[in-house]
Enzyme design. Structure first.
Site, PDB file in Angstrom:
ATOM      1  N   GLY A  14      15.235  35.430  67.805  1.00  0.00           N
ATOM      2  CA  GLY A  14      15.792  36.490  66.964  1.00  0.00           C
ATOM      3  C   GLY A  14      16.553  36.033  65.735  1.00  0.00           C
ATOM      4  O   GLY A  14      16.888  36.853  64.884  1.00  0.00           O
ATOM      5  N   GLU A  71      15.597  30.466  72.687  1.00  0.00           N
ATOM      6  CA  GLU A  71      14.123  30.457  72.649  1.00  0.00           C
ATOM      7  C   GLU A  71      13.698  30.805  71.228  1.00  0.00           C
ATOM      8  O   GLU A  71      13.008  31.790  71.004  1.00  0.00           O
ATOM      9  CB  GLU A  71      13.540  31.527  73.577  1.00  0.00           C
ATOM     10  CG  GLU A  71      13.825  31.364  75.037  1.00  0.00           C
ATOM     11  CD  GLU A  71      13.306  32.543  75.868  1.00  0.00           C
ATOM     12  OE1 GLU A  71      13.151  32.362  77.082  1.00  0.00           O
ATOM     13  OE2 GLU A  71      13.062  33.624  75.329  1.00  0.00           O
ATOM     14  N   GLY A 124      11.801  30.785  67.768  1.00  0.00           N
ATOM     15  CA  GLY A 124      10.473  30.481  67.251  1.00  0.00           C
ATOM     16  C   GLY A 124      10.532  30.451  65.734  1.00  0.00           C
ATOM     17  O   GLY A 124      10.415  29.405  65.088  1.00  0.00           O
ATOM     18  N   ARG A 134       1.088  39.044  58.840  1.00  0.00           N
ATOM     19  CA  ARG A 134       2.375  39.730  58.723  1.00  0.00           C
ATOM     20  C   ARG A 134       2.439  40.716  57.550  1.00  0.00           C
ATOM     21  O   ARG A 134       2.934  41.828  57.727  1.00  0.00           O
ATOM     22  CB  ARG A 134       3.525  38.719  58.665  1.00  0.00           C
ATOM     23  CG  ARG A 134       3.638  37.859  59.940  1.00  0.00           C
ATOM     24  CD  ARG A 134       4.846  36.947  59.942  1.00  0.00           C
ATOM     25  NE  ARG A 134       6.078  37.675  60.111  1.00  0.00           N
ATOM     26  CZ  ARG A 134       6.923  37.979  59.146  1.00  0.00           C
ATOM     27  NH1 ARG A 134       6.696  37.562  57.912  1.00  0.00           N
ATOM     28  NH2 ARG A 134       7.993  38.672  59.380  1.00  0.00           N
ATOM     29  N   CYS A 143     -12.534  43.857  54.375  1.00  0.00           N
ATOM     30  CA  CYS A 143     -12.858  45.237  54.015  1.00  0.00           C
ATOM     31  C   CYS A 143     -11.802  46.153  54.617  1.00  0.00           C
ATOM     32  O   CYS A 143     -12.079  46.970  55.503  1.00  0.00           O
ATOM     33  CB  CYS A 143     -14.253  45.582  54.521  1.00  0.00           C
ATOM     34  SG  CYS A 143     -15.487  44.464  53.853  1.00  0.00           S
TER      35      CYS A 143
END
Ligand SMILES: *Cc1c(COP(=O)(O)O)cnc(C)c1O
Length: 420
Positions: free
Chosen positions: A231, A273, A275, A311, A342
Site C-alpha cells: 500500500g 508485503e 510490491g 494501468r 482495437c
C-alpha cells in the site's frame, strides 16, 4: 518542468533495442537494491522486521533473486507464485501466502514449502485443516469495515473490500486455531492502496497494534507478528511528493512504543508485503514511436499497447513519459500517445504536452516496474515483451524473452491447423 528522469539513456535504450527489439520492460538493479536497503534500515529498530515482496507485482525470478539477496521474503497468492518462489529457493518463513478465494491445493503447497498461511476468512479454517492440518504458525487477515481516513481525507473503503474478516470473526478464528493446535499467530491488513503520505503505515500500525492488545486481553494470545502488507505508493506524477521511508519507519516505531511496549508486547515482529514501493520506480516500458496521425486530435502511435501496460487503460492511471534524447527539449505539443489495440482506451497518455515526437523516437514510459508487465495479456493477439535487467555498470541481461507467435498458438494442441 518534470523532475522525473529516466534511469537509462537513449544510447543504452537503443543498444538494448538492437538486441531484443521494442517494446521491452527494463529494470534498474541498482535502484531496486537501494530501495530494499533503505526499507530495511528504516525498520532496523524492529528485531524481526521482514519485507515479503508481493510477487504479483513483478513475477520474474531474476528480480526475486535480487530481493532475496537483500534479505526479502516473498508474498504469494497463487499456486504459480508459490512454484516460482520455490524455484528461486525461497522456503519456510521466507514465504507468506496471502490468498483470497483460495483454490484447492494451494494451502497444501504453501504448507509443504513451510510458508506462513494468512487466512482471509474464518470459513477457511476447515479447508486448511482438511488440506494440510492446522500449521503451527498462522496469520489472520483483518478488515475493520467502514472508511479508512487520515485526518479529513478518506483514503479507501474497507467496507467495500472483499478481503479479510471482521474483528469478531478474527478473534473467534484465533481461538479456534489455538484450540486446534496452532501455537504462533499474526495479523494482517491492507486498507489503502498506492498511498502518497508518510501517515498511512503509522495509522494502520496503530489500528493493528490496538487490535494486538485487544487480542491479548480477550484471548490470552500474544501475537508474534503484525503484517502491514502493501500500500505504500510511488510518485507517478512529476508533481507528486515522494514518501519518506525513514519517516514512515519512525512513525510506526512511535506507535509501537506507545501501544505495544507498555502492554508487554515489545517482541512483536513487523512484516511488510510491499510490491509497488519496492519495484514501481525501478522499471520502465521502452517503446518506439511508429506513426503520427493528425485528425481531430494529434496522435503518436507506438509499438507497445495496453497489453504491455494495462494501468492507464484500466484505471486511467498516469504514467509519465520522457522522449529519450529529447529530455531538454520543451514540451510544446499536445498529443495522445496510443497503442494498436482495437480498443479506444488503449492510450498511454491523453492530451499530454511532450516534445515533438518523430517516428523512430524511443519513449520511456516511467514507473512500470510493479503491476506493469505482470498485468499483461494477449488481446488482439498481442505478444508479451521481453524483460531486461540493467546493472549498475550499464551492462544488461535478458531476464525474459519476448513471446513469439508459437507461444501464442501453443495451447491449440491439435494437428489440424498449421500456424506458420
Ligand atoms: C497486491 C498485494 C500487495 C502489494 O501491494 P502494493 O500496492 O504493490 O504494495 C501486498 N499484499 C497483498 C495481500 C496484496 O494483494
Amino acid at each position: 518542468m518534470s523532475n522525473k528522469k529516466p534511469f537509462l539513456t537513449l544510447e543504452t535504450a537503443e543498444q538494448i533495442a538492437k538486441q531484443v527489439g521494442t517494446p521491452y520492460h527494463v529494470y534498474d538493479e541498482h535502484g531496486i537494491r537501494e530501495t530494499a536497503r533503505n526499507l530495511k534500515k528504516a525498520f532496523a529498530w524492529n528485531k524481526g522486521f521482514k519485507e515479503y515482496f508481493a510477487v504479483k507485482a513483478t513475477p520474474n525470478p531474476f528480480i526475486l533473486k535480487i530481493l532475496q539477496e537483500e534479505g526479502c521474503g516473498v508474498d504469494c497468492s497463487s499456486q504459480a507464485e508459490l512454484v516460482l518462489s520455490r524455484a528461486c529457493g525461497f522456503h519456510g518463513r521466507d514465504i507468506m501466502f496471502s490468498s483470497n478465494e483460495t483454490q484447492p491445493g494451494e494451502f497444501r503447497l504453501a504448507n509443504e514449502l513451510g510458508g506462513i498461511i494468512n487466512l482471509d476468512d474464518i470459513t477457511l479454517i476447515p479447508t486448511l485443516e482438511e488440506e494440510c492440518g492446522i500449521p503451527k504458525t498462522v496469520c489472520v487477515r483483518f478488515n475493520p469495515g467502514g472508511d479508512f481516513s487520515l485526518g479529513n481525507t478518506i483514503m479507501d473503503h474497507p467496507k467495500d473490500a472483499k478481503y479479510g474478516m471482521t474483528e469478531s470473526q478474527l478473534l473467534e478464528s484465533l481461538r479456534v486455531l489455538k484450540s486446534k493446535g496452532a501455537q504462533e499467530f499474526g495479523i494482517h491488513a491492507f486498507l489503502a492502496s498506492n498511498t502518497l503520505t508518510n501517515e498511512y503505515y503509522p495509522h494502520l500500525a496503530e489500528i493493528l497494534f490496538n487490535l494486538t492488545v485487544k487480542i491479548k486481553e480477550e484471548t490470552g494470545i500474544c501475537l508474534s507478528f503484525v503484517n502491514m502488507s502493501g500500500g505504500i505508493g510511488i510518485p507517478y506524477r512529476p508533481e507528486d511528493k515522494e514518501n519518506d521511508i525513514f519517516a514512515i519507519g519512525e512513525g510506526v516505531h512511535m506507535a509501537y512504543e506507545k501501544i505495544l511496549v507498555p502492554n508487554g508486547l515489545g517482541n512483536v515482529c513487523l512484516f511488510t508485503e510491499l510490491g509497488r514501493y519496492m519495484l514501481g520506480k525501478h522499471g520502465a516500458l521502452i517503446t518506439r514511436a511508429i506513426h503520427e496521425k493528425h485528425t481531430y486530435k494529434e496522435y503518436v502511435g507506438v509499438d507497445a499497447c495496453a497489453c504491455n501496460l494495462m494501468r492507464p487503460a484500466m484505471y486511467g492511471a498516469y504514467h509519465h513519459i520522457t522522449v529519450l534524447g529529447k529530455e531538454d527539449q520543451p514540451a510544446c505539443k499536445m498529443v495522445d500517445v496510443v497503442g494498436s489495440l482495437c480498443e479506444n482506451n488503449d492510450k498511454f497518455a491523453i492530451d499530454r504536452m511532450l516534445p515533438e515526437i518523430k517516428p523512430g523516437d524511443l519513449l520511456n514510459i516511467h514507473d512500470t516496474g510493479a503491476h506493469g508487465f505482470s498485468m499483461g495479456y494477449n488481446y488482439n493477439g498481442k505478444l508479451r515483451s521481453a524483460e531486461i535487467l540493467l546493472h549498475a555498470d550499464n551492462s544488461f541481461d535478458l531476464i525474459r524473452r519476448a513471446e513469439t507467435l508459437q507461444d501464442y498458438f501453443a495451447t491449440f494442441d491439435f494437428t489440424d491447423f498449421q500456424f506458420e
